[in-house]
Design an enzyme around this catalytic site. Structure first.
Site, mmCIF file in Angstrom:
data_model
loop_
_atom_site.group_PDB
_atom_site.id
_atom_site.type_symbol
_atom_site.label_atom_id
_atom_site.label_comp_id
_atom_site.label_asym_id
_atom_site.label_seq_id
_atom_site.Cartn_x
_atom_site.Cartn_y
_atom_site.Cartn_z
ATOM 1 N N HIS A 160 0.830 -1.209 0.000
ATOM 2 C CA HIS A 160 0.000 0.000 0.000
ATOM 3 C C HIS A 160 0.866 1.262 0.000
ATOM 4 C CE1 HIS A 160 -3.336 -2.404 2.253
ATOM 5 N NE2 HIS A 160 -3.766 -2.164 1.039
ATOM 6 N N CYS A 247 -2.971 0.244 10.034
ATOM 7 C CA CYS A 247 -4.083 -0.542 9.474
ATOM 8 C C CYS A 247 -5.023 -1.119 10.514
ATOM 9 C CB CYS A 247 -3.568 -1.641 8.568
ATOM 10 S SG CYS A 247 -2.265 -2.560 9.258
HETATM 11 C C1 CIR Z 1 -4.072 -7.766 3.248
HETATM 12 O O1 CIR Z 1 -3.283 -8.224 2.434
HETATM 13 O O2 CIR Z 1 -5.098 -7.177 2.915
HETATM 14 C C2 CIR Z 1 -3.772 -7.947 4.713
HETATM 15 N N1 CIR Z 1 -3.104 -9.194 4.918
HETATM 16 C C3 CIR Z 1 -2.918 -6.815 5.227
HETATM 17 C C4 CIR Z 1 -3.606 -5.495 5.168
HETATM 18 C C5 CIR Z 1 -2.794 -4.417 5.788
HETATM 19 N N2 CIR Z 1 -3.480 -3.194 5.706
HETATM 20 C C6 CIR Z 1 -2.914 -2.006 5.783
HETATM 21 O O3 CIR Z 1 -1.714 -1.900 5.898
HETATM 22 N N3 CIR Z 1 -3.693 -0.950 5.675
#
Ligand code: CIR
Length: 255
Positions: A160, A247
């Site tokens: 991201h 997140c």
């Molecule tokens: C994903 O791949 O969607 C999750 N395993 C990790 C999401 C992490 N989100 C973030 O950094 N905003």
């Protein structure tokens, strides 16, 4: 008052999506203890926690940041780029409805909140595998009436935009130059991560404080020399799920 919306860790966290991180065993009990300590850090910085129950059918649902964007004027429910995550949105929307008017990103648009970085009235969105130009255009139209300028930025080598750059202040960023062109942030003061800690660019700003992972001591020392004093938390098990500190919460002000 500052609110922090969080969601308890799903029993299925080990089945999470992974893109740039190799799969290793996740200790879910430890992840839960780390998540509690993270919530405690948010409380210590003045947050009132709105904790949603775990959604075991959605392994990544602890990462609430990805499913909604909360602005002072409005909240936008996203359409996450990973189809496995789209069922996480509505319950977060229901919780946000008592704080903000809601808008929504519609198909074929996709946005993950981890791609959205707000610096004052500028909103930058990572052109990642999760957020597409249609989603970014929709966000631009939704936010234009409130005076925000939305711009897509290319990222490389990470999940991201906020894996690569986050805010220390509206005019100061913490940045990983391998994953985003620092020239794109030429108008801002930039602090670069220590190159030995590639994942160290994700810091969570909460009021006048910060939450930051315990396992980036070199970058933390650099931040301290620059006058920032982050609250450090152990998040090893959430990092194994490709998560970071921004997140796991949606932080916003309001009554
Ligand atoms: C994903 O791949 O969607 C999750 N395993 C990790 C999401 C992490 N989100 C973030 O950094 N905003």
């Amino acid at each position: 008052m500052i609110h922090a919306l969080t969601r308890e860790v799903a029993a299925s966290l080990g089945d999470c999506q992974l893109s740039f991180v190799e799969r290793t065993a996740i200790d879910v009990a430890l992840a839960r203890r780390q998540h509690s300590a993270y919530q405690e850090a948010l409380r210590s910085l003045g947050c009132e926690i709105v904790a949603l129950p775990a959604l075991d059918a959605y392994p990544d649902s602890v990462f609430v940041e990805d499913v909604a964007l909360v602005f002072p004027e409005v909240a936008v429910l996203t359409r996450p780029g990973a189809p496995s995550r789209r069922g996480e949105v509505d319950s977060v929307g229901a919780a946000l409805a008592s704080f903000r008017e809601l808008r929504r990103i519609e198909a074929p648009g996709t946005i993950d909140g981890g791609d959205v970085l707000r610096l004052g009235r500028n909103v930058y969105v990572g052109l990642s595998a999760r957020s597409n130009p249609e989603g970014i255009a929709q966000l631009g139209s939704l936010l234009a009436p409130f005076g925000y300028l939305v711009e897509g930025l290319p990222v490389r080598g990470c999940l991201h935009l906020k894996s690569a750059v986050t805010a220390l202040a509206d005019e100061v960023v913490l940045i990983q130059p391998e994953w985003i062109d620092p020239g794109l942030f030429a108008a801002y003061e930039r602090i670069e991560i220590d190159p030995a800690e590639p994942h160290a660019a994700n810091i969570l700003r909460v009021g006048s404080g910060f939450v930051y992972p315990a396992n980036f001591p070199r970058t933390a020392a650099k931040l301290e020399r620059a006058g920032y004093a982050p609250t450090r938390v152990e998040v090893s098990e959430l990092q194994k799920a490709e998560g970071a500190v921004t997140c796991c919460s949606l932080v916003f002000s309001g009554p």
